[in-house]
Scaffold this motif. Structure first.
Motif, short mmCIF file in Angstrom:
data_model
loop_
_atom_site.label_atom_id
_atom_site.label_comp_id
_atom_site.label_asym_id
_atom_site.label_seq_id
_atom_site.Cartn_x
_atom_site.Cartn_y
_atom_site.Cartn_z
N LEU A 75 41.80 -117.13 47.93
CA LEU A 75 41.92 -116.41 46.66
C LEU A 75 42.36 -117.40 45.59
CD1 LEU A 75 42.25 -113.69 44.99
CD2 LEU A 75 44.67 -113.83 45.61
N VAL A 76 41.65 -117.40 44.45
CA VAL A 76 42.05 -118.19 43.29
C VAL A 76 42.40 -117.18 42.19
CG1 VAL A 76 41.33 -119.89 41.56
CG2 VAL A 76 40.53 -120.10 43.93
N HIS A 77 43.66 -117.21 41.75
CA HIS A 77 44.15 -116.24 40.76
C HIS A 77 44.58 -117.01 39.52
CE1 HIS A 77 46.47 -113.05 38.90
NE2 HIS A 77 45.97 -112.20 39.79
N VAL A 78 43.79 -116.92 38.44
CA VAL A 78 44.06 -117.71 37.23
C VAL A 78 45.09 -117.01 36.36
CG1 VAL A 78 43.06 -118.84 35.22
CG2 VAL A 78 41.69 -118.59 37.31
N GLY A 79 46.28 -117.59 36.33
CA GLY A 79 47.34 -117.07 35.48
C GLY A 79 48.02 -115.86 36.06
N LEU A 80 49.14 -115.49 35.45
CA LEU A 80 49.91 -114.33 35.87
C LEU A 80 49.73 -113.21 34.86
CD1 LEU A 80 53.21 -116.06 37.03
CD2 LEU A 80 51.19 -115.47 38.38
#
Length: 156
Positions: A75-80
Protein backbone atom coordinates in the motif's frame (compact mmCIF):
# COMPACT_ATOMS: atom_id res chain seq x y z
CA UNK A 1 14.36 -17.31 1.05
CA UNK A 2 13.04 -14.54 -1.22
CA UNK A 3 14.54 -11.08 -0.84
CA UNK A 4 12.77 -8.34 -2.79
CA UNK A 5 14.00 -4.83 -3.57
CA UNK A 6 11.29 -2.20 -3.13
CA UNK A 7 11.62 1.02 -5.15
CA UNK A 8 10.99 4.48 -3.73
CA UNK A 9 7.65 5.80 -5.03
CA UNK A 10 8.74 9.42 -4.41
CA UNK A 11 11.93 11.45 -3.94
CA UNK A 12 12.49 12.60 -0.37
CA UNK A 13 13.69 11.56 3.07
CA UNK A 14 13.27 7.94 4.18
CA UNK A 15 12.05 7.56 7.77
CA UNK A 16 10.80 4.60 9.82
CA UNK A 17 7.05 4.00 9.57
CA UNK A 18 7.00 4.48 13.36
CA UNK A 19 7.77 8.20 12.69
CA UNK A 20 4.46 8.71 10.79
CA UNK A 21 2.22 10.99 12.92
CA UNK A 22 -0.78 8.65 12.55
CA UNK A 23 -1.18 5.65 14.89
CA UNK A 24 -2.67 3.45 12.13
CA UNK A 25 0.74 3.56 10.43
CA UNK A 26 3.15 4.25 13.31
CA UNK A 27 1.78 1.35 15.37
CA UNK A 28 1.94 -0.90 12.28
CA UNK A 29 -1.80 -1.65 12.38
CA UNK A 30 -1.74 -1.80 8.57
CA UNK A 31 1.55 -3.74 8.50
CA UNK A 32 5.31 -3.35 8.41
CA UNK A 33 6.73 -0.56 6.26
CA UNK A 34 8.72 2.63 5.82
CA UNK A 35 7.77 6.19 4.95
CA UNK A 36 9.04 9.04 2.80
CA UNK A 37 8.85 12.76 3.55
CA UNK A 38 8.62 13.88 -0.09
CA UNK A 39 10.54 16.80 -1.55
CA UNK A 40 8.20 19.81 -1.95
CA UNK A 41 7.65 19.55 -5.71
CA UNK A 42 5.16 18.07 -8.15
CA UNK A 43 6.24 14.46 -8.65
CA UNK A 44 4.95 11.19 -10.00
CA UNK A 45 4.23 8.46 -7.46
CA UNK A 46 5.86 5.29 -8.80
CA UNK A 47 4.97 1.63 -8.39
CA UNK A 48 7.36 0.21 -5.75
CA UNK A 49 7.12 -3.29 -7.30
CA UNK A 50 5.93 -4.86 -10.54
CA UNK A 51 2.42 -6.20 -10.20
CA UNK A 52 -1.28 -5.55 -10.46
CA UNK A 53 -3.05 -2.48 -9.09
CA UNK A 54 -5.75 -4.07 -6.93
CA UNK A 55 -6.99 -0.80 -5.46
CA UNK A 56 -6.61 2.72 -6.84
CA UNK A 57 -8.65 5.32 -4.99
CA UNK A 58 -10.33 7.73 -7.42
CA UNK A 59 -9.02 10.56 -5.19
CA UNK A 60 -5.47 9.45 -6.12
CA UNK A 61 -4.26 9.60 -2.51
CA UNK A 62 -3.53 5.86 -2.22
CA UNK A 63 -3.13 2.64 -4.16
CA UNK A 64 -2.41 -1.00 -3.43
CA UNK A 65 -0.51 -3.49 -5.56
CA UNK A 66 -0.09 -7.24 -5.47
CA UNK A 67 3.46 -7.91 -6.61
CA UNK A 68 4.46 -10.46 -9.25
CA UNK A 69 6.99 -11.98 -6.85
CA UNK A 70 5.54 -13.67 -3.77
CA UNK A 71 2.17 -11.89 -4.23
CA UNK A 72 3.55 -9.20 -1.90
CA UNK A 73 0.77 -6.73 -1.01
CA UNK A 74 1.97 -3.12 -0.95
CA UNK A 75 0.00 0.00 0.00
CA UNK A 76 1.29 3.47 -0.92
CA UNK A 77 -0.61 6.20 0.96
CA UNK A 78 0.32 9.75 -0.14
CA UNK A 79 0.02 12.13 2.77
CA UNK A 80 -2.17 12.06 5.86
CA UNK A 81 -5.88 12.90 5.74
CA UNK A 82 -5.54 13.51 2.00
CA UNK A 83 -8.69 11.52 1.15
CA UNK A 84 -10.67 14.60 2.26
CA UNK A 85 -9.15 16.61 -0.60
CA UNK A 86 -11.37 14.61 -3.00
CA UNK A 87 -8.57 14.39 -5.56
CA UNK A 88 -7.30 17.96 -5.33
CA UNK A 89 -3.55 17.92 -5.94
CA UNK A 90 -3.65 14.42 -7.48
CA UNK A 91 -3.76 13.25 -11.09
CA UNK A 92 -4.36 9.56 -11.89
CA UNK A 93 -2.00 8.09 -14.49
CA UNK A 94 -3.16 4.44 -14.30
CA UNK A 95 -6.34 2.46 -13.72
CA UNK A 96 -7.36 -0.13 -11.16
CA UNK A 97 -6.70 -3.65 -12.46
CA UNK A 98 -3.72 -2.57 -14.60
CA UNK A 99 -0.47 -4.54 -14.64
CA UNK A 100 2.41 -2.16 -13.94
CA UNK A 101 6.17 -2.43 -13.96
CA UNK A 102 8.33 -1.40 -11.00
CA UNK A 103 9.02 2.32 -11.26
CA UNK A 104 5.99 3.05 -13.47
CA UNK A 105 4.15 6.30 -12.55
CA UNK A 106 0.71 5.57 -11.01
CA UNK A 107 -0.39 9.02 -9.81
CA UNK A 108 1.05 12.53 -10.01
CA UNK A 109 0.96 14.53 -6.78
CA UNK A 110 1.36 18.26 -6.24
CA UNK A 111 3.22 18.27 -2.91
CA UNK A 112 3.29 22.13 -2.68
CA UNK A 113 -0.53 22.07 -3.05
CA UNK A 114 -0.86 19.53 -0.21
CA UNK A 115 1.35 21.74 1.98
CA UNK A 116 -0.74 24.83 1.06
CA UNK A 117 -3.84 22.87 2.12
CA UNK A 118 -2.08 22.08 5.43
CA UNK A 119 -1.85 18.32 4.78
CA UNK A 120 1.21 16.37 5.91
CA UNK A 121 2.65 14.85 2.69
CA UNK A 122 4.49 12.02 4.50
CA UNK A 123 3.95 8.86 2.46
CA UNK A 124 3.87 5.44 4.14
CA UNK A 125 4.80 2.41 2.01
CA UNK A 126 3.27 -0.49 3.92
CA UNK A 127 3.23 -4.26 3.36
CA UNK A 128 -0.40 -5.05 4.13
CA UNK A 129 -0.41 -8.80 3.50
CA UNK A 130 -0.74 -10.55 6.86
CA UNK A 131 2.57 -12.13 7.88
CA UNK A 132 4.13 -11.87 4.40
CA UNK A 133 7.26 -10.00 5.51
CA UNK A 134 9.92 -11.72 7.63
CA UNK A 135 12.35 -8.77 7.73
CA UNK A 136 12.53 -5.24 6.36
CA UNK A 137 15.84 -3.45 5.82
CA UNK A 138 16.20 0.22 4.91
CA UNK A 139 18.62 3.09 5.33
CA UNK A 140 17.29 6.43 6.58
CA UNK A 141 18.26 9.45 4.47
CA UNK A 142 17.52 10.92 1.06
CA UNK A 143 16.22 8.73 -1.74
CA UNK A 144 15.43 9.37 -5.40
CA UNK A 145 12.16 8.07 -6.82
CA UNK A 146 12.70 4.79 -8.68
CA UNK A 147 15.84 3.82 -6.74
CA UNK A 148 15.90 1.23 -3.92
CA UNK A 149 13.87 2.29 -0.87
CA UNK A 150 14.21 -0.90 1.14
CA UNK A 151 14.33 -4.64 0.80
CA UNK A 152 12.01 -7.18 2.30
CA UNK A 153 12.58 -10.84 3.03
CA UNK A 154 9.39 -12.82 2.49
CA UNK A 155 8.25 -15.53 4.88
CA UNK A 156 8.39 -19.01 3.41
Amino acid sequence: MTVLPILAPLSGEVVPVTAVPDPVFSQKMMGEGVAIRPLPQVQPVLAPVAGKIVKLFNTGHAFALVGEVGALEVLVHVGLETVGLKGEGFNLLCAQGEQVSAGQPIVEVDIPRLLALEKDPITPVVFIGRDQVETLDFTPGLVQAGTPLCQVTLRK
